[in-house]
Design an enzyme around this catalytic site. Structure first.
Site, PDB file in Angstrom:
ATOM      1  N   LYS A  86       0.831  -1.210   0.000  1.00  0.00           N
ATOM      2  CA  LYS A  86       0.000   0.000   0.000  1.00  0.00           C
ATOM      3  C   LYS A  86       0.868   1.264   0.000  1.00  0.00           C
ATOM      4  CE  LYS A  86      -4.060  -2.167   2.011  1.00  0.00           C
ATOM      5  NZ  LYS A  86      -4.763  -2.472   3.261  1.00  0.00           N
ATOM      6  N   LYS A  92      -5.428 -10.832 -13.471  1.00  0.00           N
ATOM      7  CA  LYS A  92      -6.452 -11.038 -12.452  1.00  0.00           C
ATOM      8  C   LYS A  92      -7.409  -9.834 -12.447  1.00  0.00           C
ATOM      9  CE  LYS A  92      -7.151 -11.046  -7.538  1.00  0.00           C
ATOM     10  NZ  LYS A  92      -6.893 -10.279  -6.380  1.00  0.00           N
ATOM     11  N   LYS A  99      -9.790  -4.017  -9.118  1.00  0.00           N
ATOM     12  CA  LYS A  99      -9.953  -2.559  -9.206  1.00  0.00           C
ATOM     13  C   LYS A  99      -8.652  -1.890  -9.587  1.00  0.00           C
ATOM     14  CE  LYS A  99     -11.146  -1.662  -4.946  1.00  0.00           C
ATOM     15  NZ  LYS A  99     -11.456  -2.993  -4.434  1.00  0.00           N
TER      16      LYS A  99
HETATM   17  P1  ADP Z   1      -9.698  -5.715  -5.803  1.00  0.00           P
HETATM   18  O1  ADP Z   1      -8.563  -6.622  -6.246  1.00  0.00           O
HETATM   19  O2  ADP Z   1     -10.584  -5.363  -6.938  1.00  0.00           O
HETATM   20  O3  ADP Z   1      -9.204  -4.511  -5.005  1.00  0.00           O
HETATM   21  P2  ADP Z   1     -10.457  -6.717  -3.246  1.00  0.00           P
HETATM   22  O4  ADP Z   1      -9.027  -6.913  -2.891  1.00  0.00           O
HETATM   23  O5  ADP Z   1     -11.236  -5.611  -2.592  1.00  0.00           O
HETATM   24  O6  ADP Z   1     -10.588  -6.575  -4.833  1.00  0.00           O
HETATM   25  O7  ADP Z   1     -11.183  -8.109  -3.043  1.00  0.00           O
HETATM   26  C1  ADP Z   1     -12.250  -8.352  -2.193  1.00  0.00           C
HETATM   27  C2  ADP Z   1     -12.527  -9.838  -2.219  1.00  0.00           C
HETATM   28  O8  ADP Z   1     -12.823 -10.296  -3.546  1.00  0.00           O
HETATM   29  C3  ADP Z   1     -11.343 -10.682  -1.735  1.00  0.00           C
HETATM   30  O9  ADP Z   1     -11.846 -11.734  -0.936  1.00  0.00           O
HETATM   31  C4  ADP Z   1     -10.736 -11.224  -2.994  1.00  0.00           C
HETATM   32  O10 ADP Z   1     -10.116 -12.453  -2.811  1.00  0.00           O
HETATM   33  C5  ADP Z   1     -11.929 -11.350  -3.927  1.00  0.00           C
HETATM   34  N1  ADP Z   1     -11.476 -11.124  -5.315  1.00  0.00           N
HETATM   35  C6  ADP Z   1     -11.088  -9.948  -5.847  1.00  0.00           C
HETATM   36  N2  ADP Z   1     -10.713 -10.093  -7.139  1.00  0.00           N
HETATM   37  C7  ADP Z   1     -10.866 -11.396  -7.434  1.00  0.00           C
HETATM   38  C8  ADP Z   1     -10.652 -12.196  -8.621  1.00  0.00           C
HETATM   39  N3  ADP Z   1     -10.215 -11.654  -9.755  1.00  0.00           N
HETATM   40  N4  ADP Z   1     -10.912 -13.512  -8.557  1.00  0.00           N
HETATM   41  C9  ADP Z   1     -11.364 -14.076  -7.412  1.00  0.00           C
HETATM   42  N5  ADP Z   1     -11.584 -13.393  -6.263  1.00  0.00           N
HETATM   43  C10 ADP Z   1     -11.351 -12.072  -6.265  1.00  0.00           C
END
Ligand code: ADP
Ligand code: TRP
Length: 321
Positions: A110, A190, A193
């Site tokens: 971060k 992957k 966001k």
């Molecule tokens: P981002 O990567 O968009 O910031 P977050 O880290 O806020 O998403 O993820 C919130 C939840 O969603 C977590 O439990 C994460 O494992 C799941 N998640 C996010 N992106 C994916 C993905 N591409 N495939 C599977 N699970 C995901």
């Protein structure tokens, strides 16, 4: 058996969040007790805009309920409605070695992304441990990126229990979905966001349709067979389509004679149909904000009761009572 997890309210939820976090949480409601909360204190480590925070919290609450979180089966609340979690975080802090937090990768990531290095950002895993331990949680479903925070939590349990008695805190376990459960984004990385490659769960039809139709494909000619390995269209389609429709799609890829435009159209239709009922439910919820508020208030009351019980035990153990 109690399952607990927290969701960061950080903007529009996407298909990766749905398959990686929301759907598993909805399924786990059927096995034992489910405790789910919106991590608004945690969101404050990255958002200092009050309007944005409120809007994101409301958005996650509505979306999660629309996606199948059932208040009759789960306790669902906003983290800050049980501020006692901060007291447990403080107690945990007193036994938490600096080195344990200094090793946390997510903190370093971060900072590298430009988020300012506040005390809260550094202490984030301690608050997360308190979230889990305040409710005597047994299982914590989280993404791979949170695994280290669960290890910190377990370390803190060991330290507290060695110092203050074996029965003070319950040792939780992480539940991490398979690496294969990673949903690809529109560019093949992957879905996240941070990569700007997401397909949102909810939104207006026209821009979403455009998003799907813009998926990047290779230059295989219409008449030629299309590669099936590493195809974003196929991987996403598999999540939304029935098994038989998926087989037809595979067959058509291998046969050739159909262009990517047609495949994207099929993907669009399967995606739009997959979330149709949830979209309807969401519209109902948006029209009835009082209901959402009431669900969160009832959840907070139930969570607080449990938190009081655990915190009383911990206060006694550490000598505050
Ligand atoms: P981002 O990567 O968009 O910031 P977050 O880290 O806020 O998403 O993820 C919130 C939840 O969603 C977590 O439990 C994460 O494992 C799941 N998640 C996010 N992106 C994916 C993905 N591409 N495939 C599977 N699970 C995901
Ligand atoms: N840190 C988690 C995330 O970013 C959210 C979270 C906060 C959480 N407290 C928690 C998850 C407790 C599980 C248990 O995804």
């Amino acid at each position: 058996m109690r399952t607990l997890t927290g969701l960061q309210p950080s903007g529009t939820l996407h298909v990766g969040n749905y398959f990686g976090a929301m759907r598993p949480a909805v399924q786990l409601q059927e096995q034992g007790e489910a405790y789910y909360f919106i991590a608004d204190y945690h969101a404050m480590t990255t958002t200092h805009d009050p309007a944005e925070l409120r809007e994101n919290v409301q958005g996650v609450a509505v979306d999660f309920l629309a996606c199948g979180l059932d208040p009759a089966k789960s306790v669902f609340w906003k983290q800050s409605e049980v501020p006692e979690v901060n007291e447990l975080a403080w107690i945990l802090s007193t036994v938490c070695p600096m080195g344990l937090l200094e090793r946390c990768v997510s903190y370093k990531d971060k900072i590298a992304k430009g988020i300012s290095a506040s005390h809260a950002l550094f202490a984030y895993p301690v608050l997360m441990a308190a979230d889990i331990l305040l409710y005597d949680s047994n299982r914590v479903p989280v993404g791979e990126d949170q695994k280290q925070h669960l290890e910190v939590t377990r370390d803190l349990v060991t330290k507290i229990n060695e110092q203050f008695g074996e029965e003070t805190l319950v040792l939780p376990e992480a539940i991490i979905p398979d690496a294969v459960a990673k949903v690809p984004g529109l560019d093949g990385q992957k879905m996240s966001k941070s990569y700007n490659n997401t397909l949102p769960i909810f939104g207006d039809e026209k821009p979403l349709r455009k998003t799907v139709m813009r998926i990047v494909t290779d230059s295989t000619a219409v008449e030629d067979p299309k590669p099936t390995e590493g195809s974003i269209i196929l991987e996403l389609y598999k999540l939304f389509a029935s098994e038989s429709d998926y087989e037809v799609m595979m067959k058509d890829h291998k046969a050739g004679g159909i262009g990517y435009g047609d495949f994207k159209k099929r993907l669009w239709e399967a995606y739009w149909a997959f979330f149709a009922l949830m979209r309807e439910r969401r519209a109902e919820l948006l029209a009835d904000p009082g209901y959402v508020e009431q669900v969160l208030a009832a959840g907070a009351a139930q969570a607080r009761e449990e938190a009081d019980r655990v915190l009383r035990r911990v206060r006694r153990a550490v000598g505050l009572r």
